[in-house]
Design an enzyme around this catalytic site. Structure first.
Site, PDB file in Angstrom:
ATOM      1  N   ASN A   7       0.863  -1.033  -0.129  1.00 59.61           N
ATOM      2  CA  ASN A   7      -0.034  -0.099   0.101  1.00 59.61           C
ATOM      3  C   ASN A   7       0.926   1.147   0.006  1.00 59.61           C
ATOM      4  O   ASN A   7       1.612   1.920   0.933  1.00 59.61           O
ATOM      5  CB  ASN A   7      -0.723   0.002   1.206  1.00 59.61           C
ATOM      6  CG  ASN A   7      -1.849   1.289   1.204  1.00 59.61           C
ATOM      7  OD1 ASN A   7      -1.812   1.929   0.445  1.00 59.61           O
ATOM      8  ND2 ASN A   7      -2.640   1.092   2.184  1.00 59.61           N
ATOM      9  N   ARG A  90      -2.620  -2.093  -3.412  1.00 60.75           N
ATOM     10  CA  ARG A  90      -3.739  -1.246  -3.177  1.00 60.75           C
ATOM     11  C   ARG A  90      -3.775  -0.114  -4.179  1.00 60.75           C
ATOM     12  O   ARG A  90      -2.717   0.595  -4.189  1.00 60.75           O
ATOM     13  CB  ARG A  90      -3.893  -0.752  -1.790  1.00 60.75           C
ATOM     14  CG  ARG A  90      -5.073   0.097  -1.644  1.00 60.75           C
ATOM     15  CD  ARG A  90      -5.083   0.895  -0.242  1.00 60.75           C
ATOM     16  NE  ARG A  90      -6.084   1.837  -0.281  1.00 60.75           N
ATOM     17  CZ  ARG A  90      -6.432   2.828   0.638  1.00 60.75           C
ATOM     18  NH1 ARG A  90      -5.205   3.026   1.211  1.00 60.75           N
ATOM     19  NH2 ARG A  90      -7.459   3.544   0.485  1.00 60.75           N
ATOM     20  N   HIS A 179     -12.926   2.652   0.050  1.00 57.34           N
ATOM     21  CA  HIS A 179     -12.984   1.711   0.964  1.00 57.34           C
ATOM     22  C   HIS A 179     -13.430   0.303   0.555  1.00 57.34           C
ATOM     23  O   HIS A 179     -14.173  -0.339   1.231  1.00 57.34           O
ATOM     24  CB  HIS A 179     -13.718   2.298   2.374  1.00 57.34           C
ATOM     25  CG  HIS A 179     -13.023   3.383   2.665  1.00 57.34           C
ATOM     26  ND1 HIS A 179     -13.936   4.367   3.209  1.00 57.34           N
ATOM     27  CD2 HIS A 179     -11.656   3.511   3.226  1.00 57.34           C
ATOM     28  CE1 HIS A 179     -12.900   5.150   4.152  1.00 57.34           C
ATOM     29  NE2 HIS A 179     -11.842   4.648   3.965  1.00 57.34           N
ATOM     30  N   ARG A 240     -11.781  15.800   7.289  1.00 64.64           N
ATOM     31  CA  ARG A 240     -12.760  16.055   5.770  1.00 64.64           C
ATOM     32  C   ARG A 240     -14.359  16.525   6.476  1.00 64.64           C
ATOM     33  O   ARG A 240     -14.544  15.978   7.372  1.00 64.64           O
ATOM     34  CB  ARG A 240     -12.916  15.048   4.935  1.00 64.64           C
ATOM     35  CG  ARG A 240     -11.348  14.524   4.313  1.00 64.64           C
ATOM     36  CD  ARG A 240     -11.830  13.352   3.196  1.00 64.64           C
ATOM     37  NE  ARG A 240     -10.483  12.899   3.113  1.00 64.64           N
ATOM     38  CZ  ARG A 240     -10.270  11.488   2.852  1.00 64.64           C
ATOM     39  NH1 ARG A 240     -11.289  10.744   3.377  1.00 64.64           N
ATOM     40  NH2 ARG A 240      -9.215  11.144   2.595  1.00 64.64           N
ATOM     41  N   GLU A 383      -7.939  -5.243   5.214  1.00 62.72           N
ATOM     42  CA  GLU A 383      -7.932  -4.896   3.715  1.00 62.72           C
ATOM     43  C   GLU A 383      -6.583  -5.705   3.204  1.00 62.72           C
ATOM     44  O   GLU A 383      -6.822  -6.166   2.041  1.00 62.72           O
ATOM     45  CB  GLU A 383      -7.748  -3.518   3.432  1.00 62.72           C
ATOM     46  CG  GLU A 383      -9.026  -2.947   3.760  1.00 62.72           C
ATOM     47  CD  GLU A 383      -8.864  -1.442   4.044  1.00 62.72           C
ATOM     48  OE1 GLU A 383      -8.409  -1.081   5.291  1.00 62.72           O
ATOM     49  OE2 GLU A 383      -9.044  -0.500   3.246  1.00 62.72           O
TER      50      GLU A 383
END
Ligand code: ADP
Length: 396
Positions: A7, A90, A179, A240, A383
């Site tokens: 990743n 990823r 996601h 965010r 993940e």
């Protein structure tokens, strides 16, 4: 078969080496501050922590160091780096082209490059990671696993924005969602736990980490999700803002802010951090709430309220729900946040068991009462495993 999961971010590369299909994690590590002062690799293997502080100028050097760490010295877990037969990457944005993981070839690389303008912070470093892995492990197969892929099933009625249609036709401005690897993983696991066929459950999955998104899953597919063209849309997150009236941007522009400033404000200075004025980290905020900090309390309440609203929306979209799933750092750990979200949801059939909620931290478990018609579960996401699994399946 040994599968390396990568990743790659702008200044870091996270990695895990798996023995597949057993899914044993042989090593897990991260290279941080690539191209900056103080670059460092840390790896956990054989229950020991190995730390190497050394200059790492770029991702290629970072990848070299990862492979050296895996195959030599005290941190060694394999005899030869060529034992790594496949690498799973990823990749954040796969645009409209990918509905699942794929073996990487020149066309896939060209597509990831093409979608870089939709994910300028993510796709370029993801690509750098792929190229560094290809150079260092020319014989290994490389696989791309897209954050957007699970959401490729979202119907047009849900992915279109109410803008002029030619904006979609010209620029592919639409909801993509993110996601996806996590939502897919926890939704499949939830079906197993519920003893149902994945194609036969209605789920609302809440991935609550630094970034947060909520997904409605039906017939084994994502049918709607809260993040949009970019990860900025949806619920309020660590830094965010999530959903705001778009007119706020024009209004602030009239007040003298330039677009870059507003962009930075919405992505980096808003959410939990912006409201609390203190931190984007839920742990810090919950401590502050306990100490009577009213701004921190507002931040945590707003965060929870907005998630509750999405759960209500997706209840309507799904026409009922079998289970609500919490995952991600906050979803797996923050009992007070889960309690805020699930309180007063009884009209929707949700009854939380507060004792179970308190004791289910960082582990799988049910947190709803026996007579709750909607199950509520904590399912820790993984993940990296999901990427290793897809990589193994595609490269045998
Ligand atoms: P990322 O999206 O970067 O992968 P994570 O899934 O690790 O992030 O989630 C990070 C968030 O999880 C942070 O807000 C952090 O405070 C929160 N978190 C982690 N552990 C706990 C805990 N024990 N209690 C409350 N919040 C936690």
């Amino acid at each position: 078969m040994k599968v390396l999961v990568i990743n790659a971010g702008s200044s870091s590369i996270k990695y895990q080496l798996y023995q597949m299909p057993e899914a044993n994690v042989l090593a897990k590590g991260v290279v941080e501050r690539i191209g900056e002062a103080g670059s460092v690799l840390s790896q956990k293997s054989d229950s020991k922590e190995h730390v190497f502080e050394t200059e790492i100028k770029n991702h290629k050097q970072g990848m070299n160091l990862i492979l050296e760490t895996l195959a030599t010295g005290e941190s060694k877990v394999i005899d030869d780096i060529q034992d790594i037969q496949a690498v799973g990457h990823r990749v954040v944005h796969g645009g409209e082209e990918f509905s699942g993981s794929v073996v990487i070839d020149d066309d896939v690389i060209a597509s990831i490059e093409k979608f870089a303008d939709l994910a300028p912070l993510h796709n370029p470093p993801n690509l750098t990671g792929i190229k560094a892995a290809q150079e260092n492990l020319p014989n290994a197969k490389q696989v791309a696993c897209f954050d957007t892929a699970f959401h490729a099933s979202i119907p047009k009625v849900a992915y279109m924005y109410g803008l002029p249609y030619d904006i979609y036709e010209k620029y592919r401005v639409r909801r993509y969602g993110f996601h996806g690897t996590s939502h897919n993983y926890v939704a499949r696991r939830a079906a197993e736990v519920l003893g149902k066929d994945f194609k036969d459950v209605k789920l609302i999955t809440c991935h609550l980490g630094n970034g947060c998104s909520i997904t409605a899953v039906k017939d084994g597919k994502s049918i709607d999700t809260s993040m949009g063209l970019t990860p900025l849309e949806g619920v309020m997150m660590g830094t965010r803002c999530g959903d705001i009236d778009p007119a706020i941007i024009f209004y602030l522009k009239d007040k003298g802010y330039d677009v870059d400033e507003i962009n930075k404000m919405c992505n980096k200075q808003s959410g939990l951090l912006g409201i609390s004025g203190k931190s984007n980290d839920m742990r810090n905020l919950l401590e502050a709430v306990d100490e009577g900090d009213k701004q921190a309390e507002l931040a945590v309440d707003m965060f929870s309220y907005r998630i509750k609203k999405y759960i209500g929306m997706y209840f309507a979209v799904l026409n009922g729900v079998d289970a609500i799933i919490f995952t991600g750092g906050i979803g797996e750990n923050s009992t007070p946040v889960r309690e805020r979200i699930c309180t007063d949801l009884s009209a929707m059939g949700v009854k939380m068991d507060t004792a179970l909620n308190d004791e289910t931290v960082r582990k799988e478990g049910k947190i709803s009462t026996e007579d709750s018609s909607v199950n509520v579960y904590i399912i820790p996401t993984d993940e990296e495993y999901a990427i290793a699994h897809d990589t193994f399946e595609l490269t045998q």
